[in-house]
Design a protein around this motif. Structure first.
Motif, PDB file in Angstrom:
ATOM      1  N   VAL A  32       0.849  -1.182   0.000  1.00  0.00           N
ATOM      2  CA  VAL A  32       0.000   0.000   0.000  1.00  0.00           C
ATOM      3  C   VAL A  32       0.892   1.241   0.000  1.00  0.00           C
ATOM      4  CG1 VAL A  32      -0.177  -0.008   2.527  1.00  0.00           C
ATOM      5  CG2 VAL A  32      -1.900   1.192   1.158  1.00  0.00           C
ATOM      6  N   LEU A  33       0.497   2.260  -0.762  1.00  0.00           N
ATOM      7  CA  LEU A  33       1.234   3.512  -0.792  1.00  0.00           C
ATOM      8  C   LEU A  33       0.602   4.464   0.218  1.00  0.00           C
ATOM      9  CD1 LEU A  33       3.454   5.248  -2.122  1.00  0.00           C
ATOM     10  CD2 LEU A  33       1.716   6.050  -3.742  1.00  0.00           C
ATOM     11  N   ASP A 206      -6.395  -3.096   7.693  1.00  0.00           N
ATOM     12  CA  ASP A 206      -7.765  -3.551   7.901  1.00  0.00           C
ATOM     13  C   ASP A 206      -8.680  -2.650   7.091  1.00  0.00           C
ATOM     14  OD1 ASP A 206     -10.152  -4.552   8.728  1.00  0.00           O
ATOM     15  OD2 ASP A 206      -9.969  -3.966  10.827  1.00  0.00           O
ATOM     16  N   ASP A 207      -9.051  -3.140   5.895  1.00  0.00           N
ATOM     17  CA  ASP A 207      -9.862  -2.352   4.977  1.00  0.00           C
ATOM     18  C   ASP A 207      -9.123  -1.065   4.644  1.00  0.00           C
ATOM     19  OD1 ASP A 207     -11.989  -1.730   3.374  1.00  0.00           O
ATOM     20  OD2 ASP A 207     -13.262  -1.001   4.989  1.00  0.00           O
ATOM     21  N   ASP A 208      -9.638   0.108   5.075  1.00  0.00           N
ATOM     22  CA  ASP A 208      -9.021   1.393   4.746  1.00  0.00           C
ATOM     23  C   ASP A 208      -7.934   1.794   5.742  1.00  0.00           C
ATOM     24  OD1 ASP A 208      -8.825   4.237   3.831  1.00  0.00           O
ATOM     25  OD2 ASP A 208      -9.896   4.610   5.701  1.00  0.00           O
ATOM     26  N   ARG A 241      -2.510   5.063  13.561  1.00  0.00           N
ATOM     27  CA  ARG A 241      -3.542   4.594  12.645  1.00  0.00           C
ATOM     28  C   ARG A 241      -3.711   5.619  11.525  1.00  0.00           C
ATOM     29  NH1 ARG A 241      -4.355   3.314  17.719  1.00  0.00           N
ATOM     30  NH2 ARG A 241      -4.918   1.163  18.275  1.00  0.00           N
ATOM     31  N   PHE A 242      -3.578   5.144  10.286  1.00  0.00           N
ATOM     32  CA  PHE A 242      -3.568   6.026   9.110  1.00  0.00           C
ATOM     33  C   PHE A 242      -4.654   5.594   8.140  1.00  0.00           C
ATOM     34  CE2 PHE A 242      -2.151   7.516   4.979  1.00  0.00           C
ATOM     35  CZ  PHE A 242      -1.596   8.768   5.236  1.00  0.00           C
ATOM     36  N   SER A 243      -5.524   6.527   7.776  1.00  0.00           N
ATOM     37  CA  SER A 243      -6.565   6.238   6.793  1.00  0.00           C
ATOM     38  C   SER A 243      -5.986   6.360   5.397  1.00  0.00           C
ATOM     39  CB  SER A 243      -7.749   7.200   6.957  1.00  0.00           C
ATOM     40  OG  SER A 243      -8.649   7.043   5.875  1.00  0.00           O
ATOM     41  N   VAL A 244      -5.895   5.235   4.694  1.00  0.00           N
ATOM     42  CA  VAL A 244      -5.329   5.239   3.337  1.00  0.00           C
ATOM     43  C   VAL A 244      -6.230   6.014   2.384  1.00  0.00           C
ATOM     44  CG1 VAL A 244      -4.582   3.792   1.417  1.00  0.00           C
ATOM     45  CG2 VAL A 244      -4.227   3.016   3.768  1.00  0.00           C
ATOM     46  N   LYS A 245      -7.534   5.909   2.575  1.00  0.00           N
ATOM     47  CA  LYS A 245      -8.495   6.550   1.669  1.00  0.00           C
ATOM     48  C   LYS A 245      -8.470   8.071   1.801  1.00  0.00           C
ATOM     49  CE  LYS A 245     -13.396   6.576   0.404  1.00  0.00           C
ATOM     50  NZ  LYS A 245     -14.744   5.993   0.682  1.00  0.00           N
TER      51      LYS A 245
END
Length: 293
Positions: A32-33, A206-208, A241-245
């Motif tokens: 994941v980037l 975990d998902d996003d 915790r980082f939201s990729v979206k």
């Protein structure tokens, strides 16, 4: 945001490049980037809660100081370039501080207080909160890192929720590392640069939500108890915790627990423990910012 402890942690290793990768073949190899993302005109509200206890033990007795700080900061995004580089201004929405020494009454400062009611020891901090809001330049890849792998905090400072991100996509189990070089005082007017190594590891996706952990070690050889005492709070650890979206940190937790023998003289012990939790609050109405008063 002078009351917020900055992250760092322990495990003496040799300095490495900011994207050093250690792959675990038994984990999910999906990569994941991780990139920050900001939109012109948006406002991010972060709440920070911090607790610190410092104890000094000497032949004459012991002294315990404890502090609690709770603050809410507003980060308003201005211009964002085509490359995603954003101009962000920060203001304090609310700050509350509590200090206690041994069994003495707790002293409290709250930004809702009238100026005349602010306790003497908090007046300098209260004055700083009313200064013009600082402006930060935030990049999509987080805190800048030099070619030598050294984290470079911008001259005007940076938003507390920022962190260096890996240059390439990472999978669960992989790490990226950066060096930090804070200064400590060794004598009146004489400073020394200390090398720290901070290691981030992508723990799970975990998902996003991408959860990483971080830890920092003191790389420099430090023998002086007085210098070690200055580094008591320099090596926290914890999850991020980082939201990729959405491209932002949703929560960061930092803890530290260290002791130094001889820091304040022979047969003495100085220890410090602390916890800081920084959380992104839901979008909504906010109170007038302290910095704007």
């Amino acid at each position: 945001c002078v009351w917020v402890i900055l992250p760092v942690v322990a495990a003496a290793q040799e300095p490495a490049s900011p994207t050093t990768v250690a792959v675990n073949d038994t984990v999910n190899t999906q990569k994941v980037l991780l990139r920050f993302a900001f939109e012109t005109g948006e406002t991010l509200r972060y709440e920070t809660q911090q607790q610190v206890i410092q104890k000094a033990v000497a032949p004459a007795g012991a002294k315990v100081d404890s502090s609690t700080v709770k603050q809410t900061r507003l980060f308003k995004v201005g211009e964002v370039t085509e490359e995603g580089v954003a101009q962000v201004s920060m203001q304090f929405e609310h700050v509350r501080m509590e200090l206690q020494s041994d069994n003495q009454p707790v002293e409290v400062f709250d930004t809702s207080m009238k100026v005349a009611d602010v306790p003497t020891k908090f007046r300098a901090a209260a004055s700083k909160l009313k200064r013009p809001a600082p402006t930060f330049v935030l990049r999509t890849d987080g805190t800048p890192v030099s070619d030598e792998g050294v984290e470079q905090i911008p001259e005007g400072g940076q938003a507390g929720f920022m962190m260096p991100l890996p240059k390439e996509p990472v999978a669960v189990g992989e790490t990226w590392k950066v060096q930090m070089q804070p200064e400590v005082r060794i004598a009146e007017g004489i400073m020394r640069t200390i090398s720290l190594l901070r290691t981030y590891r992508l723990k799970e996706i975990d998902d996003d939500l991408a959860t990483s952990t971080f830890a920092t070690s003191v790389v420099s050889k430090v023998r002086s108890p007085a210098i070690k005492a200055q580094l008591l709070q320099a090596t926290p650890k914890g999850p991020i915790r980082f939201s990729v979206k959405t491209g932002r940190v949703s929560k960061r937790e930092m803890t530290f627990d260290r002791s130094v023998i001889g820091a304040i003289g022979p047969n003495t012990l100085l220890s410090a423990t602390g916890t800081t939790v920084e959380t992104l609050l839901p979008a909504g109405d906010s109170q007038p910012a302290v910095s704007a008063r």
